[in-house]
Design a protein around this motif. Structure first.
Motif, PDB file in Angstrom:
ATOM      1  N   SER A  98      18.048 -22.669  46.687  1.00 52.35           N
ATOM      2  CA  SER A  98      16.620 -22.697  46.393  1.00 52.35           C
ATOM      3  C   SER A  98      16.092 -24.128  46.412  1.00 52.35           C
ATOM      4  O   SER A  98      16.798 -25.076  46.090  1.00 52.35           O
ATOM      5  CB  SER A  98      16.394 -22.086  45.012  1.00 52.35           C
ATOM      6  OG  SER A  98      15.047 -22.225  44.641  1.00 52.35           O
ATOM      7  N   ASP A  99      14.822 -24.262  46.793  1.00 51.65           N
ATOM      8  CA  ASP A  99      14.162 -25.571  46.771  1.00 51.65           C
ATOM      9  C   ASP A  99      13.471 -25.818  45.440  1.00 51.65           C
ATOM     10  O   ASP A  99      12.769 -26.812  45.287  1.00 51.65           O
ATOM     11  CB  ASP A  99      13.134 -25.657  47.903  1.00 51.65           C
ATOM     12  CG  ASP A  99      13.795 -25.760  49.266  1.00 51.65           C
ATOM     13  OD1 ASP A  99      14.957 -26.200  49.327  1.00 51.65           O
ATOM     14  OD2 ASP A  99      13.144 -25.413  50.266  1.00 51.65           O
ATOM     15  N   THR A 100      13.656 -24.924  44.493  1.00 50.80           N
ATOM     16  CA  THR A 100      13.027 -25.056  43.188  1.00 50.80           C
ATOM     17  C   THR A 100      13.642 -26.234  42.431  1.00 50.80           C
ATOM     18  O   THR A 100      14.856 -26.292  42.245  1.00 50.80           O
ATOM     19  CB  THR A 100      13.214 -23.774  42.359  1.00 50.80           C
ATOM     20  OG1 THR A 100      12.689 -22.669  43.091  1.00 50.80           O
ATOM     21  CG2 THR A 100      12.512 -23.886  41.016  1.00 50.80           C
TER      22      THR A 100
END
Length: 64
Positions: free
Chosen positions: A2-4
């Motif tokens: 994830s790019d979170t």
């Protein structure tokens, strides 16, 4: 993956960097540590990737 962004506490940032909370706050005041993300009354966090990059930058300074 994830790019979170992942947020970490001041205590976690202290453990990652081997700096005291006081030292981190001093470096923040001087603009020499990643900016904190305000979470609420007297509570801040840091973006883990930014702290990790800060660590890599310190290591890179050894070779300079």
């Amino acid at each position: 993956m994830s790019d979170t962004p992942v947020l970490i506490s001041l205590n976690e940032a202290s453990k990652l960097t081997s700096l005291s909370r006081t030292a981190i706050n001093r470096w923040r005041d001087m603009g020499r540590f990643p900016k904190a993300v305000p979470l609420g009354d007297r509570r801040v966090a840091f973006v883990r990737a930014e702290v990790e990059q800060w660590i890599r930058d310190r290591i890179a300074l050894r070779a300079a």
